[in-house]
Motif scaffolding. Sequence first.
Motif, PDB file in Angstrom:
ATOM      1  N   VAL A 136     -11.797  -0.540   6.703  1.00 44.20           N
ATOM      2  CA  VAL A 136     -11.677  -0.219   5.523  1.00 44.20           C
ATOM      3  C   VAL A 136     -10.514   0.762   4.997  1.00 44.20           C
ATOM      4  N   VAL A 137      -9.549   0.284   4.289  1.00 44.25           N
ATOM      5  CA  VAL A 137      -8.284   1.037   3.905  1.00 44.25           C
ATOM      6  C   VAL A 137      -8.063   0.734   2.425  1.00 44.25           C
ATOM      7  N   PRO A 138      -7.573   1.982   1.924  1.00 43.20           N
ATOM      8  CA  PRO A 138      -7.095   1.436   0.392  1.00 43.20           C
ATOM      9  C   PRO A 138      -6.008   0.635   0.234  1.00 43.20           C
ATOM     10  N   LEU A 145       5.573  -0.777 -10.566  1.00 45.31           N
ATOM     11  CA  LEU A 145       4.487   0.104 -10.921  1.00 45.31           C
ATOM     12  C   LEU A 145       3.309  -0.357 -10.083  1.00 45.31           C
ATOM     13  N   ARG A 146       2.989   0.675  -9.495  1.00 43.73           N
ATOM     14  CA  ARG A 146       1.754   0.297  -8.289  1.00 43.73           C
ATOM     15  C   ARG A 146       0.443   0.770  -9.023  1.00 43.73           C
ATOM     16  N   GLU A 147      -0.625  -0.152  -8.860  1.00 47.99           N
ATOM     17  CA  GLU A 147      -1.597   0.086  -9.463  1.00 47.99           C
ATOM     18  C   GLU A 147      -2.739  -0.090  -8.282  1.00 47.99           C
ATOM     19  N   PHE A 148      -3.925   0.986  -8.284  1.00 50.27           N
ATOM     20  CA  PHE A 148      -4.841   0.788  -7.360  1.00 50.27           C
ATOM     21  C   PHE A 148      -5.507  -0.462  -7.378  1.00 50.27           C
ATOM     22  N   LEU A 149      -5.686  -1.275  -6.281  1.00 52.51           N
ATOM     23  CA  LEU A 149      -6.417  -2.608  -6.383  1.00 52.51           C
ATOM     24  C   LEU A 149      -7.790  -2.318  -5.599  1.00 52.51           C
ATOM     25  N   ARG A 177       0.051  -3.016  -0.812  1.00 54.96           N
ATOM     26  CA  ARG A 177       0.613  -1.821  -0.161  1.00 54.96           C
ATOM     27  C   ARG A 177      -0.635  -1.237   0.589  1.00 54.96           C
ATOM     28  N   VAL A 178      -0.762  -1.315   1.864  1.00 56.78           N
ATOM     29  CA  VAL A 178      -2.043  -0.906   2.513  1.00 56.78           C
ATOM     30  C   VAL A 178      -1.635   0.282   3.030  1.00 56.78           C
TER      31      VAL A 178
END
Length: 229
Positions: A136-138, A145-149, A177-178
């Motif tokens: 489990v990693v974000p 523009l980076r958006e949380f997935l 992006r991990v």
Amino acid sequence: MDRPSRKVIILSENVGRFLLRGESYLSRSGFVLMAGGSGRDILDLAARERPVAAVLGYDLKDVSGDEICRRLKRTLDPPPAVLVVGPASPPEAALRCSLAGCDEYLFSPVEPGALLTRLSSYLGIRFRVHPRRPLVVPVSHGRILREFLGHTRDLSEGGALIESILKPGAGRRLVLRVYPDDLEALELRAVVLRVEPSRERDQNLLGVQFFPPPPPARARLRDLLSGRI
């Protein structure tokens, strides 16, 4: 005519080495592998066992791979999937196999993972070249523009299962992006293969496949999977 209860895959001995890596995987999936040294051996096995698939080398001792394929397709009901591994040249070999009804013609030497992936698609099972690890990693996405997935459920060198509130369509390409702990983000390019509902409310499970990353990113991904970072 119904097939026997066991699911048999017949292969010629001259391609057996390409399937050594996947023999245990196929066995766990309920398949039995049986080998024949010549074209006549393969035809005799097929008459007795009525296989679901056959993987043949083009150059057999007595009968060519295209002729074996033609006979299997004509005499067995339902006909098995037939994959032939043969030379890239002359091109007539691949053409003869196509005219004989072969489902796939793969150039020799074939990469074992590629052969297992193609064979699995005809067997209705999924073969993963890279085993996945529960991790489990974000993850965020976006070029500029980076958006949380969301968060990964599992991760491998080849892809990931990501739980997300978003629902990108299958075929969508993403720049991911991990974020392993508090270290620098690991950038990976991926394509969405499937989207299905999660058990969690209003969440989706995204199955993504990574495009081959550059060597530094691949090395960091391997370190993450091995627990070194």
